[in-house]
Motif scaffolding. Sequence first.
Motif, mmCIF file in Angstrom:
data_model
loop_
_atom_site.group_PDB
_atom_site.id
_atom_site.type_symbol
_atom_site.label_atom_id
_atom_site.label_comp_id
_atom_site.label_asym_id
_atom_site.label_seq_id
_atom_site.Cartn_x
_atom_site.Cartn_y
_atom_site.Cartn_z
ATOM 1 N N LEU A 160 16.683 -1.046 -10.000
ATOM 2 C CA LEU A 160 15.415 -1.242 -10.915
ATOM 3 C C LEU A 160 14.127 -1.576 -10.198
ATOM 4 N N GLY A 161 14.017 -1.850 -9.061
ATOM 5 C CA GLY A 161 12.854 -2.059 -8.263
ATOM 6 C C GLY A 161 12.430 -0.636 -7.871
ATOM 7 N N LEU A 162 13.090 0.344 -7.613
ATOM 8 C CA LEU A 162 12.733 1.760 -7.139
ATOM 9 C C LEU A 162 12.505 2.307 -8.478
ATOM 10 N N LEU A 163 12.963 1.799 -9.574
ATOM 11 C CA LEU A 163 12.385 2.698 -10.733
ATOM 12 C C LEU A 163 11.057 2.261 -11.188
ATOM 13 N N PHE A 164 10.756 1.131 -11.206
ATOM 14 C CA PHE A 164 9.299 0.640 -11.208
ATOM 15 C C PHE A 164 8.529 0.668 -10.230
ATOM 16 N N GLY A 165 8.863 0.929 -9.111
ATOM 17 C CA GLY A 165 8.113 0.984 -7.725
ATOM 18 C C GLY A 165 7.747 -0.289 -7.379
ATOM 19 N N LEU A 175 8.117 -3.760 -5.148
ATOM 20 C CA LEU A 175 8.789 -3.948 -3.842
ATOM 21 C C LEU A 175 9.626 -2.847 -3.411
ATOM 22 N N THR A 176 8.922 -1.647 -3.305
ATOM 23 C CA THR A 176 9.811 -0.321 -3.018
ATOM 24 C C THR A 176 10.094 -0.286 -1.398
ATOM 25 N N ALA A 233 0.815 -1.152 0.072
ATOM 26 C CA ALA A 233 -0.017 -0.093 -0.175
ATOM 27 C C ALA A 233 0.897 1.447 0.028
ATOM 28 N N THR A 234 0.159 2.146 -0.841
ATOM 29 C CA THR A 234 1.216 3.413 -1.018
ATOM 30 C C THR A 234 0.312 4.469 -1.336
ATOM 31 N N ARG A 235 0.170 5.679 -0.691
ATOM 32 C CA ARG A 235 -0.878 6.640 -1.293
ATOM 33 C C ARG A 235 -0.514 7.254 -2.415
ATOM 34 N N GLY A 236 -1.481 7.841 -3.147
ATOM 35 C CA GLY A 236 -1.198 8.384 -4.377
ATOM 36 C C GLY A 236 -0.505 9.895 -4.102
ATOM 37 N N LEU A 240 10.861 3.990 2.611
ATOM 38 C CA LEU A 240 10.503 2.673 3.614
ATOM 39 C C LEU A 240 9.076 3.195 4.388
ATOM 40 N N ILE A 241 8.964 4.308 4.617
ATOM 41 C CA ILE A 241 7.826 4.709 5.310
ATOM 42 C C ILE A 241 6.557 5.101 4.356
ATOM 43 N N THR A 242 6.781 5.549 3.429
ATOM 44 C CA THR A 242 5.864 6.119 2.311
ATOM 45 C C THR A 242 5.535 5.281 1.281
ATOM 46 N N GLY A 243 6.351 4.462 0.968
ATOM 47 C CA GLY A 243 6.021 3.407 -0.280
ATOM 48 C C GLY A 243 6.536 4.246 -1.510
#
Length: 149
Positions: free
Chosen positions: A78-83, A85-86, A11-14, A127-130
């Motif tokens: 790559l994980g961060l680029l695509f979001g 398993l952020t 879960a991550t806020r928009g 880590l906190i926000t997603g």
Amino acid sequence: MANNPVYSFFATRGSFAPFFLRLAVAAIFFYHAVQKTLGWFGGDGWQKTMALWTSAEGYSLPYLVVAFLLVAEVAVSLGLLFGFLTRLAALAVVIIMAVVLIFVHGGTTFEAVEFPLVLLAAGLSLLITGGGYFSLDRAISVNLLPQVG
């Protein structure tokens, strides 16, 4: 749904704030990862990096540990680029930067630690926000997990 740990993990806020932060950290990690692994952007490449990090004059790390670290750094970018398993990628950023601060730059000047410190703080934030907007985590949490339950 909020009590489901899988949902909470994805879960991550928009929001655009974590989106821009994750792209910046992804770009930085990708740049440094491909320097070490592929020799791009004037980097040493796999052979020289392995030789340095496994030698007694370098960090004296076991070969498999160094290989894991190099592959993990590419995977994190790559994980961060695509979001995807952020939060896991952000945790890796925090751990990597903490190790860099302690073992690589420990006891040096503030100028030497300010960049790893900023990356550590960015990792904590993600880590906190997603991942925010345009992340696979958000697509999974919004579209898939509500139907799964």
